[in-house]
Design a protein around this motif. Structure first.
Motif, mmCIF file in Angstrom:
data_model
loop_
_atom_site.group_PDB
_atom_site.id
_atom_site.type_symbol
_atom_site.label_atom_id
_atom_site.label_comp_id
_atom_site.label_asym_id
_atom_site.label_seq_id
_atom_site.Cartn_x
_atom_site.Cartn_y
_atom_site.Cartn_z
ATOM 1 N N ARG A 128 -51.892 -46.977 83.675
ATOM 2 C CA ARG A 128 -52.133 -45.714 83.058
ATOM 3 C C ARG A 128 -52.255 -44.740 83.873
ATOM 4 N N ALA A 129 -52.990 -44.542 85.058
ATOM 5 C CA ALA A 129 -53.285 -43.737 86.021
ATOM 6 C C ALA A 129 -51.918 -43.061 86.654
ATOM 7 N N ARG A 159 -49.845 -41.039 84.255
ATOM 8 C CA ARG A 159 -50.297 -39.795 84.056
ATOM 9 C C ARG A 159 -49.838 -38.962 85.208
ATOM 10 N N VAL A 200 -47.355 -35.514 85.684
ATOM 11 C CA VAL A 200 -47.467 -34.184 86.360
ATOM 12 C C VAL A 200 -46.425 -34.120 87.568
ATOM 13 N N ALA A 204 -52.721 -40.408 91.516
ATOM 14 C CA ALA A 204 -53.402 -41.256 90.799
ATOM 15 C C ALA A 204 -54.748 -41.792 91.514
ATOM 16 N N HIS A 248 -48.046 -36.108 79.483
ATOM 17 C CA HIS A 248 -48.588 -34.922 80.173
ATOM 18 C C HIS A 248 -49.493 -34.300 79.029
ATOM 19 N N ASP A 283 -51.222 -35.769 76.790
ATOM 20 C CA ASP A 283 -52.401 -36.496 76.456
ATOM 21 C C ASP A 283 -53.230 -36.359 77.445
ATOM 22 N N CYS A 284 -53.020 -35.686 78.754
ATOM 23 C CA CYS A 284 -53.892 -35.727 79.764
ATOM 24 C C CYS A 284 -54.976 -34.488 79.677
ATOM 25 N N GLU A 285 -56.211 -35.028 79.981
ATOM 26 C CA GLU A 285 -57.309 -34.046 80.078
ATOM 27 C C GLU A 285 -57.066 -32.837 81.245
ATOM 28 N N PHE A 289 -58.201 -33.206 84.920
ATOM 29 C CA PHE A 289 -57.361 -33.918 85.785
ATOM 30 C C PHE A 289 -56.138 -33.288 85.857
ATOM 31 N N LEU A 290 -55.370 -32.480 84.990
ATOM 32 C CA LEU A 290 -54.249 -31.581 85.226
ATOM 33 C C LEU A 290 -54.540 -30.695 86.226
#
Length: 970
Positions: A273-274, A277, A281, A295, A336, A338-340, A343-344
């Motif tokens: 999952r990492a 994400r 990015v 990640a 993308h 769905d990422c917080e 983190f982005l």
């Protein structure tokens, strides 16, 4: 929608089940192809027939064998749960006489896969025995009732044993394979319309993208025809200009629609999952090592995580060098979204650092800087401006977005003030290129207003003022926005004001900004129809050396050559166009793409010079450079040029499609004159392709379009008006044709018409005058046409003049001379590659050929004409050939008249009372104005009634009208 063949095949399977024959159905396809929808459709059909349906679906989590079939099997004993044979017998009994649907089989546990294979073998053997049994009433029923086993799966994720067994079953006809392939454009368009009408979140997103064929084509290409991805794009409010960098701006709707996809992501391990994400990015194609670094994974763990993503078919190998990419860009964009946010920010900052270390191109760096403008302001702004400069040709909407973000990130004072005016003008250019003309115009006017001298007592904001060297570019940008919005007077005034800033005579070296302004000033005059005024200035500028580079110098040369051709100076223009074509052909695609309007001007100049292959080649190259959301206004112009070429070349379906797309693009960017011309072109194409019965509708369509255009507005208006006049003459309204050309062309001699087309239009007027019975006027018009054609020396213009001259000679009784001119005209159209016009000329020549050489010669001409017209879909020409053949068969006295199929009394009664009254007066030789005075009507009303009578009676002149009315006339 779009699955009619697949559902028909599934219906056949259910028909067999009702006759006691079981089957195995494999539903296969890409993720998002609609496999589950096909299975649901089959289940709905079965339920309507009263057949039981059992669903089994592979769970995304859970332990133990046979997880797929637990719900389908119902309550089972502990002893049965470990025995595969018992499971198989249990499932067969439960499914007997109905349909068992197993969805997501590629996610099944090994025991469930083995059980599925056993069921396949059982169902296949039962189906084979049923097929081999004699079909008589005495045949005993099989020991176990038949059932239909439906297996839906993704081949990329299915185990090899399952794939092998299914392939073997398909090859031996034991398994029915139904593949959910991509939908075609028509199905996508219908689906979009359905979503637009339906309630729900998807319909709200569909509202913005169902405005025409072009939107459906763009969405079809972006989704690859797969309905699952189509739903994602529509939900995100798909923007062609941002794709594939972004699906759209509605991330909340995208996340709602992507819930099943995100659930799929949630079943992965933490490192996978990492990595997903991090890949989102990075965007586009990415290196697994970079994804691992973002990640926070080590090299080995990162590679293992990426391998898990490949097995889950979320990412796939892309290109060479072991790069990866999400299986579809929309998948990565959903991940993308769905990422917080924390983190982005960190991930994009690190991704930008990695891109700088690798020396990545500016657009790739800008994609990360876009997310950092609120934290790393000026630094991110400069990266965005660099990325916009490199991507403005391919994706101007994205460039405009980046430049707006960059400008907003600059401080009000201090550092960055030098960049602001440059970026503001670049932002205007990007807005224009992406079709946001009104927004660009407002911004350009604001920039000029801020740079004007202030009145006494007003404070000046020096930070908003443009430096003197940028003022010519600002005037050029503002004039371009006005010109593209069809505000030619305003555009000319603004450009003229900017030209006053330049020294005269022009210096030996022109700045890039001055060159841009001179070029724009020339374009404005071209579209106003005042190109002769600008030619000396353009030649003066061409003698100077420009700091803008070779491409800008070439663009200026092309504009000069276009003005020469447009002015009728074909001798000089032909040589200049050939020289410019060699220069443009030598430009690389990347450079030519920066000036796609140059390819348009060159292609249109070649079109006017009747060099159709070269014109088509350059217009198509320009079209390739203006794909997606780039240069919509220029793309519309190129489509119009190609429409004309396709219409002349007999590619009528293609011409109609291009004209429709051009009108859609022009409406989208707000250029009414382009809409007018595109509509008139489409109307003329439809006259040829749908026949005389459509002529009245086509005339009305073209007339409504032209009514929105102020007469005398330059190139666009006169071009549209000439098409309306053609349609009117074909539709049986010669008076309307004459009136349209006189009003729109500036009066006698058509001074406002492009000289390159003037001979053919004068010839058209001569035919209209001839149809109205005014031979003297027709002869005078034809003399003018011959003089103009002699100056131009263009074969197709001469062919039009020869054809009109032939009809005039025929009306004078000189049939031999008329036939000679018809033959010269037909040969001109043949060598020029205009099959429809060639066929039309042969048809017009047939009655004359019958008088000179006999009926056999006339019939031969008609047969040749039909052979030319039919492959083109030119229904009008085929209809006319049939009418002329019927008239020839009726005898010499009818050879010059249209075949009506009714007596004159019947024809007389077909007219309305007012049409009959007007027609009877016209048949006596009265002119329209005299009839208007006698009946107390307007001149236009008389012409309208007369045109309607012509169409109803199938005639095209007052002489023929009198003959058609015959003894029924008082």
């Amino acid at each position: 929608m779009g699955r009619e063949a697949e559902f028909a095949r599934l219906a056949q399977v259910l028909d067999g089940l009702e006759r006691g024959r079981g089957a195995v159905v494999e539903i296969t396809g890409e993720p998002g192809a609609g496999k589950t929808q096909l299975a649901c459709g089959l289940a709905e059909q079965a339920a309507r027939r009263g057949l039981p349906v059992i669903w089994a679906r592979a769970p995304r989590s859970g332990e133990g064998p046979f997880r797929v079939f637990r719900d389908a099997a119902g309550p089972v004993s502990a002893a049965e749960t470990s025995d595969q044979a018992a499971w198989c017998e249990l499932i067969r009994r439960r499914a007997a006489g109905g349909v068992l649907v197993v969805d997501e089989l590629h996610l099944a546990d090994p025991a469930s896969v083995e059980l599925a294979l056993r069921l396949v073998r059982s169902a296949s053997a039962h189906s084979a025995s049923a097929r081999s049994a004699p079909t008589t009433p005495a045949t005993p029923a099989p020991p176990v009732a038949a059932f239909v086993l439906v297996l839906a799966h993704r081949p990329r994720q299915s185990p090899p044993a399952l794939l092998e067994a299914l392939d073997l079953g398909v090859r031996t006809d034991a398994i029915v394979r139904v593949e959910a392939g991509p939908l075609d454009v028509a199905a996508v368009s219908a689906l979009l319309d359905h979503w637009h009408r339906a309630a729900g979140a998807v319909a709200a997103g569909a509202e913005a993208v169902t405005d025409g064929t072009a939107a459906a084509v763009a969405l079809h290409a972006a989704s690859k025809g797969l309905p699952g991805y189509l739903r994602l794009l529509v939900a995100a409010r798909f923007d062609t200009g941002l794709w594939p960098d972004r699906a759209g701006d509605d991330e909340d709707a995208l996340l709602r629609e992507a819930a099943p996809l995100l659930a799929e992501l949630g079943e992965l391990s933490g490192p996978a999952r990492a990595a997903a994400r991090a890949a989102a990015v990075l965007g586009g194609t990415f290196r697994p090592a970079e994804a691992a670094r973002i990640a926070g994974l080590g090299a080995r763990d990162g590679l293992a995580a990426c391998a898990e993503l490949v097995r889950a078919d979320l990412v796939r190998p892309a290109g060479h060098g072991r790069h990866l990419a999400f299986r579809h860009p929309a998948v990565g964009q959903a991940v993308h979204a769905d990422c917080e946010l924390p983190f982005l920010l960190d991930a994009h900052r690190l991704a930008l650092r990695i891109a700088v270390e690798r020396g990545a191109p500016a657009p790739e760096r800008a994609r990360h800087a876009e997310h950092l403008v609120h934290t790393d302001g000026p630094t991110a702004a400069r990266v965005l401006a660099e990325g916009a400069a490199e991507t403005v040709t391919r994706a101007p909407a994205l460039a405009a977005r980046w430049l707006r973000l960059a400008l907003d990130a600059l401080p009000a004072r201090g550092r960055g003030l030098r960049e602001r005016p440059i970026w503001e003008l670049a932002h205007c250019r990007a807005l224009i290129a992406s079709g946001r003309l009104t927004e660009a115009r407002a911004l350009a006017h604001h920039l000029l207003a801020e740079s004007c001298p202030r009145a006494a007592g007003q404070a000046a904001d020096e930070s908003a003022r443009l430096p003197p060297h940028l003022l010519p570019r600002a005037y050029a940008v503002c004039a371009a926005a006005e010109r593209l919005l069809c505000r030619y007077e305003e555009a000319e005034a603004i450009a003229r004001t900017g030209m006053a800033l330049l020294p005269r005579p022009l210096p030996d070296v022109l700045s890039a900004e001055a060159t841009e302004l001179v070029y724009e000033y020339g374009l404005v005059h071209v579209l106003r129809g005042t190109h002769d005024r600008i030619r000396p200035l353009l030649r003066e500028a061409a003698r100077s050396r420009t700091e803008a580079g070779h491409a800008a110098s070439t663009a200026l040369d092309v504009l000069i050559a276009f003005c020469d051709v447009l002015s009728g100076d074909t001798a000089r223009g032909a040589a200049e166009v050939a020289r410019c074509a060699a220069l443009v052909d030598a430009l690389p695609d990347g450079v030519a793409g920066h000036t796609p309007d140059v390819l348009t001007l060159l292609g249109c100049a070649e079109l006017y010079l009747e060099r159709f292959p070269d014109a088509r080649r350059h217009l198509l190259r320009g079209l390739d450079a203006a794909t997606g959301g780039a240069q919509k206004h220029i793309r519309a112009d190129q489509l119009l040029g190609l429409t004309m070429i396709d219409q002349w070349a007999g590619r009528l379906d293609e011409a109609e499609r291009r004209a429709t797309e051009a009108a859609e693009l022009a409406r989208a960017v707000g250029t009414p004159d382009v809409v007018t011309l595109a509509t008139a072109m489409r109307a003329m194409t439809l006259v040829w392709s749908r026949g005389r019965r459509y002529a009245g509708h086509a005339v009305a369509l073209a007339a409504r379009a032209v009514d929105t255009t102020a007469l005398g507005r330059g190139w666009w208006a006169t071009s549209a008006i000439s098409l309306l006049a053609h349609a009117q003459l074909i539709g049986g309204d010669p008076a309307g044709c004459l009136r349209t050309l006189l009003d729109g062309g500036g009066g006698p001699g058509l001074p406002e018409v492009q000289p390159a087309f003037r001979p053919s239009l004068l010839a058209l007027m001569a035919l209209a005058a001839l149809a109205g019975g005014d031979l003297g006027h027709a002869e005078r018009l034809l003399t003018d046409a011959e003089e103009d054609a002699g100056r131009l020396a263009l074969p197709l213009q001469w062919a039009c003049v020869h054809r009109a001259g032939a009809q005039l000679r025929s009306a004078r009784g000189d049939h031999a001379g008329a036939l000679e001119l018809f033959e010269r005209a037909a040969e001109g159209f043949r060598t020029g590659g205009l099959p429809v016009q060639h066929a039309w000329t042969l048809i017009a020549a047939a009655p004359v050929a019958a008088a000179v050489r006999g009926p056999a010669a006339a019939l031969d001409l008609l047969a040749r004409a039909e052979a030319l017209a039919r492959p083109c879909g030119a229904v009008l020409a085929v209809e006319e050939a049939t009418r002329v053949r019927d008239r020839l068969a009726a005898g010499p006295e009818r050879a010059g008249l249209p075949a009506t199929g009714h007596g004159s009394a019947d024809l007389h009664s077909a007219l309305s009372e007012r049409e009959r009254e007007v027609s009877e007066l016209a048949a006596t030789g009265l002119r329209s104005r005299q009839i208007a005075e006698r009946l107390f009507l307007s001149h236009r009303t008389v012409d309208s009634h007369l045109g309607s009578a012509y169409r109803k009676l199938g005639v095209s002149s007052r002489t023929a009208l009198a003959r058609a009315l015959g003894p029924a006339r008082p």
